[in-house]
Design a protein around this motif. Structure first.
Motif, PDB file in Angstrom:
ATOM      1  N   GLU A  35       0.710  -1.132   0.030  1.00  0.00           N
ATOM      2  CA  GLU A  35      -0.066  -0.065  -0.037  1.00  0.00           C
ATOM      3  C   GLU A  35       0.971   1.264   0.111  1.00  0.00           C
ATOM      4  N   MET A  36       1.980   1.326   0.831  1.00  0.00           N
ATOM      5  CA  MET A  36       2.724   2.534   1.142  1.00  0.00           C
ATOM      6  C   MET A  36       3.937   2.563  -0.164  1.00  0.00           C
ATOM      7  N   ASN A  92       0.162   7.795   7.124  1.00  0.00           N
ATOM      8  CA  ASN A  92      -0.129   7.651   5.665  1.00  0.00           C
ATOM      9  C   ASN A  92       1.123   7.930   4.853  1.00  0.00           C
ATOM     10  N   THR A  93       2.239   8.450   5.422  1.00  0.00           N
ATOM     11  CA  THR A  93       3.617   8.662   4.992  1.00  0.00           C
ATOM     12  C   THR A  93       4.710   7.988   5.601  1.00  0.00           C
ATOM     13  N   SER A 160      -7.330  -5.049   5.672  1.00  0.00           N
ATOM     14  CA  SER A 160      -6.613  -3.923   5.758  1.00  0.00           C
ATOM     15  C   SER A 160      -5.500  -4.119   7.001  1.00  0.00           C
ATOM     16  N   ARG A 162      -4.448  -1.680   8.910  1.00  0.00           N
ATOM     17  CA  ARG A 162      -4.618  -0.396   9.952  1.00  0.00           C
ATOM     18  C   ARG A 162      -5.522  -1.154  11.272  1.00  0.00           C
TER      19      ARG A 162
END
Length: 431
Positions: A35-36, A92-93, A160, A162
């Motif tokens: 994802e990242m 998110n980063t 996911s 998360r």
């Protein structure tokens, strides 16, 4: 059930769920990476930042615990570690991931020294090796065995990565609250707190000599363990950080298979700590860690040598033994050898010093190097680093001074206090 047993069980659960908070990110890294879009170097940095900041947290909180009380350190740091583990699911980063995992490391490192020192002080002398081994053992049983299985199940259930962090962060906070009401300060710390409140000077004696907290750096076993901490922690965080990627990318293993193989290493690590910790009470700490270093290296070489297409059963067996003999390092190089060499009042600091150095170099720098080598060459490079680390531990451990009470009692020439000190400081006491 006696208090020392109850505390050991509670402390083991706390440390086990702290382990899950740190280990799980490596297990589900293939999903995070997808994802990242992280490179292998990024992965190494994420693993490393937690270890780097953990190092400072370990030594700072250990010293604070020895002086002001171990209970508030264990409780407060465990709660805050759980908070930042939960926040990992929100990033998110790469930058935010590094920041959150870094702060997490500062608080996760806090309970280690106070827990080990307290168990060692409360436990009966003849059971110390066994009971101390249960704490790092819980890291493997809960963190490395249950952690991968739970993480893969949650990842599959929610689709996911998360929510995995939101859920695994809850038990640590609950256990910390229980500890706040259950734990009492060990005698050495309670006496120091009482003396400080009464305005008296705290005087710590060992065999008729006055000892200051900074004097822990004069003890040979503390320094040997500090050196040993580099390959030990390099083994732990390269093995745990890159094995999932190695199995997925090189051997095309499914996430479920990875979870089982890594889980096997967790069971092995737990049993290795218990078996070798107990064995060290008889044969000696020094012999136990030397044997463990050699067998850890051989297990790692076996994982490197097997061809693509090797079955999950074979990998599970190899990872079991890699975890078993690598895990055996922990109750020896930090759990018993340093704290048994110094006065109990400073046991937390004696544990914190090698842990801090190991986290800075072994857990922070080495995984970054491993990631860079994986980008430059392939994923075999990190595995070679982890395997060779066991051999390095074996050679370094030949320099230890024996501390196991039963082994020392049988020795014709028993180690003196001077034997435990580095040569420049021998014969110069009191200090």
């Amino acid at each position: 059930m006696k208090y020392y047993l109850k505390f050991t069980i509670l402390a083991g659960l706390i440390w086990g769920f702290i382990a899950i908070q740190r280990i799980v990110i490596a297990i589900i890294m293939p999903a995070i990476q997808a994802e990242m879009k992280f490179s292998y170097t990024d992965v190494g940095m994420i693993i490393s930042i937690t270890g780097l900041i953990w190092a400072f947290g370990t030594i700072i909180w250990a010293a604070i615990g020895d002086k002001f009380g171990r209970r508030p350190v264990i409780v407060g740091c465990t709660i805050l570690a759980s908070v930042f583990s939960w926040m990992t699911g929100m990033v998110n980063t790469l930058g935010s991931m590094l920041a959150i995992r870094g702060v997490l490391g500062f608080f996760e490192g806090g309970p280690w020294g106070p827990i080990i020192a307290t168990v060692g002080e409360e436990a009966p002398e003849e059971k110390r090796g066994l009971l101390v081994s249960l704490i790092p053992g819980s890291f493997f049983l809960i963190g490395v065995f249950l952690g991968p299985i739970l993480a893969v199940w949650l990842l599959t259930k929610f689709g996911s990565w998360r929510p995995v962090f939101y859920i695994i962060s809850i038990p640590g906070a609950v256990l910390a609250i229980i500890a706040a009401f259950f734990m009492h300060e060990p005698a050495s710390v309670a006496a120091g707190i009482k003396a400080r409140k009464e305005g008296k000077e705290r005087v710590v004696m060992q065999q008729g000599h006055k000892v200051k907290i900074t004097d822990v750096l004069k003890y040979k076993n503390v320094i040997i363990s500090t050196i040993n901490s580099i390959p030990v922690m390099a083994w732990l965080w390269i093995y745990s950080g890159f094995s999932a990627l190695f199995l997925a990318k090189v051997h095309n293993m499914s996430m479920e298979g990875i979870g089982l193989a890594m889980g096997a290493s967790g069971i092995g690590g737990f049993l290795g700590m218990i078996i070798m910790g107990r064995l060290s009470d008889g044969i000696g700490r020094k012999a136990a860690i030397i044997i463990s270093g050699l067998l850890c290296c051989l297990a790692g070489l076996g994982i490197i040598a097997v061809p693509v297409g090797t079955t999950l059963a074979v990998f599970s067996i190899l990872f079991f033994f890699w975890g078993m003999f690598g895990g055996a390092f922990f109750p020896l190089y930090v759990g018993t050898l340093p704290p048994e060499s110094v006065p109990p009042e400073y046991a937390g600091t004696a544990v914190g010093v090698p842990t801090a150095v190991g986290e800075i170099i072994g857990a922070a720098i080495m995984p970054t190097i491993a990631g860079a080598l994986a980008d430059k060459f392939n994923l075999f490079a990190p595995m070679w680093m982890a395997a060779i680390a066991g051999l390095i531990v074996m050679f370094i451990s030949t320099a230890y001074v024996e501390t196991a009470p039963r082994k020392v009692a049988r020795m014709a020439k028993k180690p003196t206090r001077d034997d435990h000190l580095l040569k420049p400081f021998r014969g110069k006491q009191p200090i």
